[in-house]
Design a protein around this motif. Structure first.
Motif, PDB file in Angstrom:
ATOM      1  N   LEU A 127      28.507  44.492  56.668  1.00 47.37           N
ATOM      2  CA  LEU A 127      29.951  44.621  56.416  1.00 47.37           C
ATOM      3  C   LEU A 127      30.268  45.329  55.105  1.00 47.37           C
ATOM      4  O   LEU A 127      31.343  45.917  54.952  1.00 47.37           O
ATOM      5  CB  LEU A 127      30.606  43.237  56.414  1.00 47.37           C
ATOM      6  CG  LEU A 127      30.602  42.484  57.748  1.00 47.37           C
ATOM      7  CD1 LEU A 127      31.222  41.105  57.574  1.00 47.37           C
ATOM      8  CD2 LEU A 127      31.351  43.267  58.825  1.00 47.37           C
ATOM      9  N   LYS A 128      29.336  45.275  54.165  1.00 51.72           N
ATOM     10  CA  LYS A 128      29.589  45.822  52.826  1.00 51.72           C
ATOM     11  C   LYS A 128      30.028  47.293  52.836  1.00 51.72           C
ATOM     12  O   LYS A 128      30.922  47.670  52.065  1.00 51.72           O
ATOM     13  CB  LYS A 128      28.351  45.651  51.954  1.00 51.72           C
ATOM     14  CG  LYS A 128      28.588  45.989  50.485  1.00 51.72           C
ATOM     15  CD  LYS A 128      27.378  45.605  49.643  1.00 51.72           C
ATOM     16  CE  LYS A 128      27.665  45.794  48.153  1.00 51.72           C
ATOM     17  NZ  LYS A 128      27.921  47.175  47.780  1.00 51.72           N
ATOM     18  N   PRO A 129      29.453  48.178  53.676  1.00 53.47           N
ATOM     19  CA  PRO A 129      29.906  49.567  53.656  1.00 53.47           C
ATOM     20  C   PRO A 129      31.399  49.732  53.928  1.00 53.47           C
ATOM     21  O   PRO A 129      32.045  50.620  53.365  1.00 53.47           O
ATOM     22  CB  PRO A 129      29.069  50.227  54.760  1.00 53.47           C
ATOM     23  CG  PRO A 129      27.832  49.401  54.841  1.00 53.47           C
ATOM     24  CD  PRO A 129      28.288  48.002  54.579  1.00 53.47           C
ATOM     25  N   ALA A 167      31.597  33.799  63.021  1.00 58.47           N
ATOM     26  CA  ALA A 167      31.287  33.256  61.686  1.00 58.47           C
ATOM     27  C   ALA A 167      32.577  33.257  60.871  1.00 58.47           C
ATOM     28  O   ALA A 167      32.887  34.251  60.198  1.00 58.47           O
ATOM     29  CB  ALA A 167      30.214  34.113  61.007  1.00 58.47           C
ATOM     30  N   PRO A 168      33.366  32.183  60.940  1.00 56.75           N
ATOM     31  CA  PRO A 168      34.711  32.167  60.347  1.00 56.75           C
ATOM     32  C   PRO A 168      34.781  32.555  58.876  1.00 56.75           C
ATOM     33  O   PRO A 168      35.810  33.064  58.423  1.00 56.75           O
ATOM     34  CB  PRO A 168      35.166  30.720  60.563  1.00 56.75           C
ATOM     35  CG  PRO A 168      34.427  30.283  61.787  1.00 56.75           C
ATOM     36  CD  PRO A 168      33.085  30.942  61.703  1.00 56.75           C
ATOM     37  N   SER A 169      33.715  32.354  58.117  1.00 59.92           N
ATOM     38  CA  SER A 169      33.755  32.663  56.684  1.00 59.92           C
ATOM     39  C   SER A 169      33.155  34.035  56.358  1.00 59.92           C
ATOM     40  O   SER A 169      32.951  34.348  55.186  1.00 59.92           O
ATOM     41  CB  SER A 169      33.018  31.584  55.894  1.00 59.92           C
ATOM     42  OG  SER A 169      31.651  31.537  56.268  1.00 59.92           O
ATOM     43  N   CYS A 170      32.921  34.864  57.380  1.00 61.97           N
ATOM     44  CA  CYS A 170      32.166  36.105  57.148  1.00 61.97           C
ATOM     45  C   CYS A 170      32.880  37.089  56.236  1.00 61.97           C
ATOM     46  O   CYS A 170      32.239  37.973  55.655  1.00 61.97           O
ATOM     47  CB  CYS A 170      31.801  36.775  58.475  1.00 61.97           C
ATOM     48  SG  CYS A 170      33.196  37.441  59.407  1.00 61.97           S
ATOM     49  N   LEU A 171      34.202  36.974  56.078  1.00 58.89           N
ATOM     50  CA  LEU A 171      34.933  37.910  55.228  1.00 58.89           C
ATOM     51  C   LEU A 171      35.274  37.318  53.865  1.00 58.89           C
ATOM     52  O   LEU A 171      35.925  37.983  53.053  1.00 58.89           O
ATOM     53  CB  LEU A 171      36.214  38.381  55.920  1.00 58.89           C
ATOM     54  CG  LEU A 171      36.037  39.161  57.225  1.00 58.89           C
ATOM     55  CD1 LEU A 171      37.388  39.645  57.749  1.00 58.89           C
ATOM     56  CD2 LEU A 171      35.089  40.347  57.044  1.00 58.89           C
ATOM     57  N   ASP A 172      34.825  36.092  53.612  1.00 60.70           N
ATOM     58  CA  ASP A 172      35.184  35.439  52.352  1.00 60.70           C
ATOM     59  C   ASP A 172      34.719  36.226  51.127  1.00 60.70           C
ATOM     60  O   ASP A 172      35.377  36.213  50.083  1.00 60.70           O
ATOM     61  CB  ASP A 172      34.598  34.020  52.294  1.00 60.70           C
ATOM     62  CG  ASP A 172      35.316  33.060  53.230  1.00 60.70           C
ATOM     63  OD1 ASP A 172      36.282  33.502  53.904  1.00 60.70           O
ATOM     64  OD2 ASP A 172      34.910  31.885  53.303  1.00 60.70           O
ATOM     65  N   ALA A 173      33.589  36.912  51.244  1.00 61.53           N
ATOM     66  CA  ALA A 173      33.049  37.683  50.117  1.00 61.53           C
ATOM     67  C   ALA A 173      33.620  39.096  50.059  1.00 61.53           C
ATOM     68  O   ALA A 173      33.231  39.876  49.180  1.00 61.53           O
ATOM     69  CB  ALA A 173      31.527  37.736  50.211  1.00 61.53           C
ATOM     70  N   PHE A 174      34.536  39.417  50.975  1.00 60.25           N
ATOM     71  CA  PHE A 174      35.060  40.785  51.069  1.00 60.25           C
ATOM     72  C   PHE A 174      36.592  40.748  51.039  1.00 60.25           C
ATOM     73  O   PHE A 174      37.251  40.805  52.085  1.00 60.25           O
ATOM     74  CB  PHE A 174      34.559  41.461  52.343  1.00 60.25           C
ATOM     75  CG  PHE A 174      33.065  41.550  52.439  1.00 60.25           C
ATOM     76  CD1 PHE A 174      32.348  42.408  51.610  1.00 60.25           C
ATOM     77  CD2 PHE A 174      32.368  40.766  53.337  1.00 60.25           C
ATOM     78  CE1 PHE A 174      30.966  42.496  51.691  1.00 60.25           C
ATOM     79  CE2 PHE A 174      30.989  40.833  53.427  1.00 60.25           C
ATOM     80  CZ  PHE A 174      30.286  41.699  52.594  1.00 60.25           C
ATOM     81  N   PRO A 175      37.179  40.651  49.846  1.00 59.82           N
ATOM     82  CA  PRO A 175      38.633  40.493  49.754  1.00 59.82           C
ATOM     83  C   PRO A 175      39.419  41.662  50.342  1.00 59.82           C
ATOM     84  O   PRO A 175      40.494  41.462  50.925  1.00 59.82           O
ATOM     85  CB  PRO A 175      38.888  40.348  48.253  1.00 59.82           C
ATOM     86  CG  PRO A 175      37.657  40.892  47.584  1.00 59.82           C
ATOM     87  CD  PRO A 175      36.532  40.618  48.521  1.00 59.82           C
ATOM     88  N   LEU A 176      38.899  42.875  50.206  1.00 62.45           N
ATOM     89  CA  LEU A 176      39.626  44.026  50.745  1.00 62.45           C
ATOM     90  C   LEU A 176      39.609  44.023  52.270  1.00 62.45           C
ATOM     91  O   LEU A 176      40.621  44.299  52.915  1.00 62.45           O
ATOM     92  CB  LEU A 176      39.039  45.335  50.206  1.00 62.45           C
ATOM     93  CG  LEU A 176      39.124  45.532  48.689  1.00 62.45           C
ATOM     94  CD1 LEU A 176      38.534  46.879  48.291  1.00 62.45           C
ATOM     95  CD2 LEU A 176      40.561  45.405  48.193  1.00 62.45           C
ATOM     96  N   LEU A 177      38.454  43.710  52.849  1.00 62.32           N
ATOM     97  CA  LEU A 177      38.360  43.629  54.313  1.00 62.32           C
ATOM     98  C   LEU A 177      39.226  42.496  54.847  1.00 62.32           C
ATOM     99  O   LEU A 177      39.872  42.635  55.888  1.00 62.32           O
ATOM    100  CB  LEU A 177      36.908  43.406  54.745  1.00 62.32           C
ATOM    101  CG  LEU A 177      36.041  44.644  54.993  1.00 62.32           C
ATOM    102  CD1 LEU A 177      34.632  44.215  55.397  1.00 62.32           C
ATOM    103  CD2 LEU A 177      36.648  45.550  56.062  1.00 62.32           C
ATOM    104  N   SER A 178      39.215  41.379  54.142  1.00 67.66           N
ATOM    105  CA  SER A 178      40.026  40.241  54.564  1.00 67.66           C
ATOM    106  C   SER A 178      41.508  40.600  54.568  1.00 67.66           C
ATOM    107  O   SER A 178      42.242  40.296  55.527  1.00 67.66           O
ATOM    108  CB  SER A 178      39.755  39.062  53.632  1.00 67.66           C
ATOM    109  OG  SER A 178      40.418  37.918  54.082  1.00 67.66           O
ATOM    110  N   ALA A 179      41.957  41.267  53.506  1.00 65.39           N
ATOM    111  CA  ALA A 179      43.359  41.693  53.432  1.00 65.39           C
ATOM    112  C   ALA A 179      43.665  42.756  54.483  1.00 65.39           C
ATOM    113  O   ALA A 179      44.769  42.789  55.052  1.00 65.39           O
ATOM    114  CB  ALA A 179      43.660  42.233  52.031  1.00 65.39           C
TER     115      ALA A 179
END
Length: 210
Positions: A127-129, A167-179
């Protein structure tokens, strides 16, 4: 009669991104649902170019391959970037989505019980890219490429929503993707589509795993 027909199984699968795109672009379409238990012996399978679905009708044009369908819709509705450079980036993003989707499909249909934990652990690397691309485009406040939505945005949004179920928390480390997911899901026509019974009642995958 709607100009578009989606021929597919009664699942979200590889068609939910194109459905989301059509809904957001205020287009109507017809669904021809193919039941899995009759698919393998059906004349339809034999008639499909690659022996697989989805099949997509745009008037007298018949298309197979979900990403080819998305690119066709991207060209049809001006969802392919504003110039050749942006179009190349949109293609790159869509290929990145396909990489993850292929891994996801392999997990769901071949290795779910044994492989889910390792898959979820590796997910941040995959997801990081996309977080990086967002950070490079207007500080992550716009779309994945440029300042207008593209077909790759719908495909990425669908992929991320699917993974939030896995994986419900999969975007927790990615604030821009989450937004980004919240922003795109909040587009009025996308929001209405995601709340519609057709979407809500359509399983993600054919084997019940998600």
């Amino acid at each position: 009669m709607p100009p578009y027909t989606i021929v597919y199984f009664p699942v979200q699968g590889r068609c939910e991104a194109m459905r989301m795109l059509l809904a957001d672009q205020d287009q109507s379409w017809k669904e021809e649902v193919v039941m899995l238990d009759s698919w393998y012996q059906s004349p339809l399978k034999a008639s499909c170019l690659y022996g697989q679905l989805p099949k997509f009708q745009d008037g007298d044009l018949t298309l197979y391959q979900s990403n080819a369908i998305l690119r066709h819709l991207g060209r049809s509705f001006g969802l392919y970037g504003k110039d050749q450079q942006e179009a190349a980036l949109v293609d790159m993003v869509n290929d990145g989505v396909e990489d993850i989707r292929s891994k996801y499909i392999a997990l769901i249909y071949t290795n779910y019980e044994a492989g889910k934990n390792d898959y979820v652990k590796a997910l941040p690397t995959h997801l990081k890219p996309f977080e990086t691309l967002l950070s490079q485009n207007k500080g992550g406040q716009a779309f994945i490429v440029g300042d207008q939505i593209s077909f790759a945005d719908y495909n990425l949004l669908d992929l991320l929503l699917t993974h939030k179920v896995l994986a419900p928390s999969c975007l927790d480390a990615f604030p821009l993707l989450s937004a980004y997911v919240s922003r795109l899901s909040g587009r009025p026509k996308v929001k209405a589509f995601l709340a519609s019974p057709d979407h809500v009642n359509r399983p993600i995958n054919a084997n019940g795993k998600q």
